[in-house]
Scaffold this motif. Structure first.
Motif, PDB file in Angstrom:
ATOM      1  N   LYS A 176     -90.557 -34.355 -27.387  1.00  0.00           N
ATOM      2  CA  LYS A 176     -90.793 -33.223 -28.275  1.00  0.00           C
ATOM      3  C   LYS A 176     -91.158 -31.952 -27.529  1.00  0.00           C
ATOM      4  O   LYS A 176     -90.885 -30.844 -27.979  1.00  0.00           O
ATOM      5  CB  LYS A 176     -91.910 -33.568 -29.265  1.00  0.00           C
ATOM      6  N   SER A 177     -91.812 -32.106 -26.375  1.00  0.00           N
ATOM      7  CA  SER A 177     -92.262 -30.951 -25.598  1.00  0.00           C
ATOM      8  C   SER A 177     -92.399 -31.361 -24.146  1.00  0.00           C
ATOM      9  O   SER A 177     -92.340 -32.550 -23.821  1.00  0.00           O
ATOM     10  CB  SER A 177     -93.607 -30.445 -26.129  1.00  0.00           C
ATOM     11  N   PRO A 178     -92.599 -30.392 -23.222  1.00  0.00           N
ATOM     12  CA  PRO A 178     -92.794 -30.753 -21.807  1.00  0.00           C
ATOM     13  C   PRO A 178     -93.999 -31.656 -21.565  1.00  0.00           C
ATOM     14  O   PRO A 178     -94.091 -32.312 -20.527  1.00  0.00           O
ATOM     15  CB  PRO A 178     -92.993 -29.384 -21.133  1.00  0.00           C
ATOM     16  N   LYS A 179     -94.941 -31.719 -22.516  1.00  0.00           N
ATOM     17  CA  LYS A 179     -96.140 -32.541 -22.357  1.00  0.00           C
ATOM     18  C   LYS A 179     -95.970 -33.955 -22.893  1.00  0.00           C
ATOM     19  O   LYS A 179     -96.895 -34.766 -22.787  1.00  0.00           O
ATOM     20  CB  LYS A 179     -97.323 -31.865 -23.061  1.00  0.00           C
ATOM     21  N   SER A 180     -94.814 -34.276 -23.454  1.00  0.00           N
ATOM     22  CA  SER A 180     -94.585 -35.613 -24.009  1.00  0.00           C
ATOM     23  C   SER A 180     -94.673 -36.672 -22.906  1.00  0.00           C
ATOM     24  O   SER A 180     -94.055 -36.516 -21.851  1.00  0.00           O
ATOM     25  CB  SER A 180     -93.216 -35.681 -24.684  1.00  0.00           C
ATOM     26  N   ASN A 181     -95.420 -37.719 -23.167  1.00  0.00           N
ATOM     27  CA  ASN A 181     -95.598 -38.813 -22.213  1.00  0.00           C
ATOM     28  C   ASN A 181     -94.565 -39.897 -22.517  1.00  0.00           C
ATOM     29  O   ASN A 181     -94.773 -40.765 -23.368  1.00  0.00           O
ATOM     30  CB  ASN A 181     -97.019 -39.372 -22.313  1.00  0.00           C
ATOM     31  N   LEU A 182     -93.430 -39.851 -21.814  1.00  0.00           N
ATOM     32  CA  LEU A 182     -92.351 -40.790 -22.079  1.00  0.00           C
ATOM     33  C   LEU A 182     -92.768 -42.232 -21.787  1.00  0.00           C
ATOM     34  O   LEU A 182     -92.412 -43.155 -22.519  1.00  0.00           O
ATOM     35  CB  LEU A 182     -91.121 -40.422 -21.251  1.00  0.00           C
ATOM     36  N   ALA A 183     -93.501 -42.439 -20.697  1.00  0.00           N
ATOM     37  CA  ALA A 183     -93.935 -43.792 -20.322  1.00  0.00           C
ATOM     38  C   ALA A 183     -94.786 -44.405 -21.428  1.00  0.00           C
ATOM     39  O   ALA A 183     -94.599 -45.565 -21.815  1.00  0.00           O
ATOM     40  CB  ALA A 183     -94.710 -43.749 -19.015  1.00  0.00           C
ATOM     41  N   HIS A 184     -95.714 -43.639 -21.946  1.00  0.00           N
ATOM     42  CA  HIS A 184     -96.600 -44.109 -23.017  1.00  0.00           C
ATOM     43  C   HIS A 184     -95.791 -44.479 -24.262  1.00  0.00           C
ATOM     44  O   HIS A 184     -95.998 -45.539 -24.871  1.00  0.00           O
ATOM     45  CB  HIS A 184     -97.623 -43.018 -23.339  1.00  0.00           C
ATOM     46  N   LYS A 185     -94.826 -43.634 -24.630  1.00  0.00           N
ATOM     47  CA  LYS A 185     -94.040 -43.874 -25.841  1.00  0.00           C
ATOM     48  C   LYS A 185     -93.105 -45.070 -25.684  1.00  0.00           C
ATOM     49  O   LYS A 185     -92.916 -45.846 -26.630  1.00  0.00           O
ATOM     50  CB  LYS A 185     -93.251 -42.617 -26.200  1.00  0.00           C
ATOM     51  N   LEU A 186     -92.523 -45.228 -24.511  1.00  0.00           N
ATOM     52  CA  LEU A 186     -91.644 -46.372 -24.275  1.00  0.00           C
ATOM     53  C   LEU A 186     -92.408 -47.684 -24.416  1.00  0.00           C
ATOM     54  O   LEU A 186     -91.953 -48.619 -25.087  1.00  0.00           O
ATOM     55  CB  LEU A 186     -91.023 -46.278 -22.874  1.00  0.00           C
ATOM     56  N   LEU A 187     -93.570 -47.761 -23.800  1.00  0.00           N
ATOM     57  CA  LEU A 187     -94.358 -48.990 -23.837  1.00  0.00           C
ATOM     58  C   LEU A 187     -94.942 -49.231 -25.220  1.00  0.00           C
ATOM     59  O   LEU A 187     -95.014 -50.373 -25.683  1.00  0.00           O
ATOM     60  CB  LEU A 187     -95.474 -48.926 -22.796  1.00  0.00           C
ATOM     61  N   GLN A 188     -95.344 -48.172 -25.877  1.00  0.00           N
ATOM     62  CA  GLN A 188     -95.909 -48.295 -27.220  1.00  0.00           C
ATOM     63  C   GLN A 188     -94.869 -48.835 -28.199  1.00  0.00           C
ATOM     64  O   GLN A 188     -95.207 -49.544 -29.145  1.00  0.00           O
ATOM     65  CB  GLN A 188     -96.433 -46.939 -27.689  1.00  0.00           C
ATOM     66  N   GLN A 189     -93.605 -48.521 -27.944  1.00  0.00           N
ATOM     67  CA  GLN A 189     -92.514 -48.992 -28.803  1.00  0.00           C
ATOM     68  C   GLN A 189     -91.897 -50.302 -28.290  1.00  0.00           C
ATOM     69  O   GLN A 189     -90.851 -50.728 -28.761  1.00  0.00           O
ATOM     70  CB  GLN A 189     -91.440 -47.908 -28.901  1.00  0.00           C
ATOM     71  N   ASN A 190     -92.567 -50.920 -27.326  1.00  0.00           N
ATOM     72  CA  ASN A 190     -92.118 -52.205 -26.771  1.00  0.00           C
ATOM     73  C   ASN A 190     -90.725 -52.122 -26.144  1.00  0.00           C
ATOM     74  O   ASN A 190     -89.952 -53.083 -26.203  1.00  0.00           O
ATOM     75  CB  ASN A 190     -92.130 -53.298 -27.839  1.00  0.00           C
ATOM     76  N   ILE A 191     -90.409 -50.996 -25.541  1.00  0.00           N
ATOM     77  CA  ILE A 191     -89.132 -50.828 -24.844  1.00  0.00           C
ATOM     78  C   ILE A 191     -89.344 -51.157 -23.375  1.00  0.00           C
ATOM     79  O   ILE A 191     -90.184 -50.556 -22.707  1.00  0.00           O
ATOM     80  CB  ILE A 191     -88.589 -49.391 -25.004  1.00  0.00           C
ATOM     81  N   PHE A 192     -88.578 -52.115 -22.885  1.00  0.00           N
ATOM     82  CA  PHE A 192     -88.725 -52.568 -21.503  1.00  0.00           C
ATOM     83  C   PHE A 192     -88.218 -51.502 -20.526  1.00  0.00           C
ATOM     84  O   PHE A 192     -87.147 -50.923 -20.724  1.00  0.00           O
ATOM     85  CB  PHE A 192     -87.949 -53.869 -21.296  1.00  0.00           C
ATOM     86  N   ILE A 193     -88.985 -51.253 -19.472  1.00  0.00           N
ATOM     87  CA  ILE A 193     -88.609 -50.286 -18.433  1.00  0.00           C
ATOM     88  C   ILE A 193     -88.263 -51.062 -17.169  1.00  0.00           C
ATOM     89  O   ILE A 193     -89.123 -51.698 -16.559  1.00  0.00           O
ATOM     90  CB  ILE A 193     -89.741 -49.289 -18.141  1.00  0.00           C
ATOM     91  N   GLU A 194     -86.998 -51.015 -16.779  1.00  0.00           N
ATOM     92  CA  GLU A 194     -86.532 -51.669 -15.564  1.00  0.00           C
ATOM     93  C   GLU A 194     -86.829 -50.775 -14.350  1.00  0.00           C
ATOM     94  O   GLU A 194     -86.985 -49.558 -14.495  1.00  0.00           O
ATOM     95  CB  GLU A 194     -85.032 -51.954 -15.664  1.00  0.00           C
ATOM     96  N   TYR A 195     -86.908 -51.389 -13.186  1.00  0.00           N
ATOM     97  CA  TYR A 195     -87.134 -50.648 -11.942  1.00  0.00           C
ATOM     98  C   TYR A 195     -86.054 -51.009 -10.941  1.00  0.00           C
ATOM     99  O   TYR A 195     -85.854 -52.185 -10.633  1.00  0.00           O
ATOM    100  CB  TYR A 195     -88.514 -50.978 -11.373  1.00  0.00           C
ATOM    101  N   LEU A 196     -85.328 -50.008 -10.449  1.00  0.00           N
ATOM    102  CA  LEU A 196     -84.276 -50.226  -9.461  1.00  0.00           C
ATOM    103  C   LEU A 196     -84.798 -49.821  -8.087  1.00  0.00           C
ATOM    104  O   LEU A 196     -84.688 -48.668  -7.671  1.00  0.00           O
ATOM    105  CB  LEU A 196     -83.023 -49.419  -9.825  1.00  0.00           C
ATOM    106  N   SER A 197     -85.366 -50.781  -7.367  1.00  0.00           N
ATOM    107  CA  SER A 197     -85.936 -50.476  -6.058  1.00  0.00           C
ATOM    108  C   SER A 197     -84.856 -50.162  -5.032  1.00  0.00           C
ATOM    109  O   SER A 197     -85.105 -49.478  -4.044  1.00  0.00           O
ATOM    110  CB  SER A 197     -86.786 -51.648  -5.564  1.00  0.00           C
ATOM    111  N   GLN A 198     -83.634 -50.674  -5.263  1.00  0.00           N
ATOM    112  CA  GLN A 198     -82.548 -50.460  -4.303  1.00  0.00           C
ATOM    113  C   GLN A 198     -81.870 -49.102  -4.465  1.00  0.00           C
ATOM    114  O   GLN A 198     -81.064 -48.710  -3.633  1.00  0.00           O
ATOM    115  CB  GLN A 198     -81.501 -51.584  -4.425  1.00  0.00           C
ATOM    116  N   VAL A 199     -82.195 -48.389  -5.527  1.00  0.00           N
ATOM    117  CA  VAL A 199     -81.625 -47.054  -5.746  1.00  0.00           C
ATOM    118  C   VAL A 199     -82.715 -46.028  -5.445  1.00  0.00           C
ATOM    119  O   VAL A 199     -83.590 -45.772  -6.267  1.00  0.00           O
ATOM    120  CB  VAL A 199     -81.107 -46.888  -7.191  1.00  0.00           C
ATOM    121  N   SER A 200     -82.678 -45.444  -4.259  1.00  0.00           N
ATOM    122  CA  SER A 200     -83.728 -44.533  -3.806  1.00  0.00           C
ATOM    123  C   SER A 200     -83.343 -43.086  -4.063  1.00  0.00           C
ATOM    124  O   SER A 200     -82.253 -42.645  -3.695  1.00  0.00           O
ATOM    125  CB  SER A 200     -84.001 -44.728  -2.313  1.00  0.00           C
ATOM    126  N   VAL A 201     -84.248 -42.366  -4.689  1.00  0.00           N
ATOM    127  CA  VAL A 201     -84.106 -40.932  -4.900  1.00  0.00           C
ATOM    128  C   VAL A 201     -85.142 -40.254  -4.026  1.00  0.00           C
ATOM    129  O   VAL A 201     -86.343 -40.472  -4.189  1.00  0.00           O
ATOM    130  CB  VAL A 201     -84.333 -40.560  -6.378  1.00  0.00           C
TER     131      VAL A 201
END
Length: 304
Positions: A176-201
């Motif tokens: 909704k805004s630059p202050k939106s906490n995406l991590a908090h909302k994803l977890l609160q909605q039980n959406i799994f967050i994958e981690y790609l350790s082999q893809v380095s940015v």
């Protein structure tokens, strides 16, 4: 009487501090296990890559007609300007990001497995100063424990709301805004967050894990989240309640020295806990940072 009271207080304090140390060790150990791999897929999805103004990335080993590059000044405005009928996923990168050419191909394999939120592996590069090398180690320890270790234990990865890929429709509904906490909302909605350790940015600055939930709110919400089965969300809230590993190092070291001054026998357990925590941190430091440090200490002789 005073000695007994002091002994009981020392034991209680030790048990309290022992709990977060066990927590960190379990996830640091889990991170060393073999990673899950996603099968290659022939199905190609469409992506919008969002990068700050002044940043460019290399051409991708992915069909050019299936992705577009957008420079943003305000991320939320750019996200809402995208056409959800045209793009399925948005890839959000930070300032000065450098990505591998297989970035989209790797994300596509995960997204095709119906994973809608993906955190990428961020590294600090280059690291010309001692401060940047220290920041790189700190960030990698956090990523090993709170991202890789958590994934290996079946929990969602920690998330920085940057250097990540998220399904566009969800992103437009929740950013909704630059202050939106995406991590908090994803977890609160039980959406799994994958981690790609082999893809380095890589980028020249550190990215921090998002911790905007107050400790008071975390304390009141963590038990409720665990009861209703939001394990990743409850875990995230628990992280907010415990000291960071750097704070733990300082606390345990001070207590070890202080206890040694009046009771050497009681101090043994504190020194052992300090060594155990140092071992946990060493487990979480990737090889490339250790090799980089060795190269700096032992530069190759210059031929004349």
């Amino acid at each position: 009487m005073a000695a007994n009271f002091l002994s009981i207080g020392d034991t209680v304090l030790f048990l309290i501090i022992l709990l977060p140390c066990i927590y960190l060790f379990v996830f640091a150990w889990a991170a060393a296990r073999k990673e899950n791999k996603y099968p290659q897929t022939a199905h190609k999805h469409r992506y919008a890559i969002l990068i700050p103004i002044g940043t460019d990335i290399c051409e991708q080993e992915y069909p050019q007609e299936l992705y577009d590059l957008y420079h943003y000044e305000t991320l939320s405005e750019t996200v809402h300007a995208l056409d959800p009928e045209k793009y399925e996923m948005a890839v959000i990168l930070g300032q000065g990001s450098s990505v591998p050419p297989f970035l989209l191909s790797s994300i596509n394999e995960v997204y095709d497995a119906e994973i809608t939120a993906i955190q990428l592996h961020h590294i600090i590069e280059p690291r010309p100063t001692r401060k940047l090398r220290y920041q790189a180690i700190t960030e990698e320890v956090n990523q090993t424990i709170f991202r890789q270790g958590h994934i290996q234990m079946g929990l969602s990865s920690g998330c920085s709301s940057m250097d990540m890929a998220v399904e566009l429709r969800w992103l437009q509904e929740n950013l909704k805004s630059p202050k939106s906490n995406l991590a908090h909302k994803l977890l609160q909605q039980n959406i799994f967050i994958e981690y790609l350790s082999q893809v380095s940015v890589s980028s020249p600055t550190a990215h921090t894990l998002s911790h905007t939930v107050s400790r008071r709110k975390a304390l009141s919400t963590a038990l409720e989240a665990a009861i209703i089965g939001q394990w990743s969300y409850a875990d995230k809230l628990f992280q907010r309640l415990i000291p960071s590993w750097k704070t733990l190092l300082i606390i345990i070291a001070v207590l070890a020295v202080a206890t040694t001054s009046y009771n050497l026998f009681a101090a043994v357990k504190w020194w052992m806990l300090l060594l155990w925590l140092l071992f946990t941190i060493s487990l979480a430091i990737p090889d490339y940072l250790i090799e980089d440090k060795k190269k700096r200490r032992n530069p190759k002789p210059v031929k004349i």
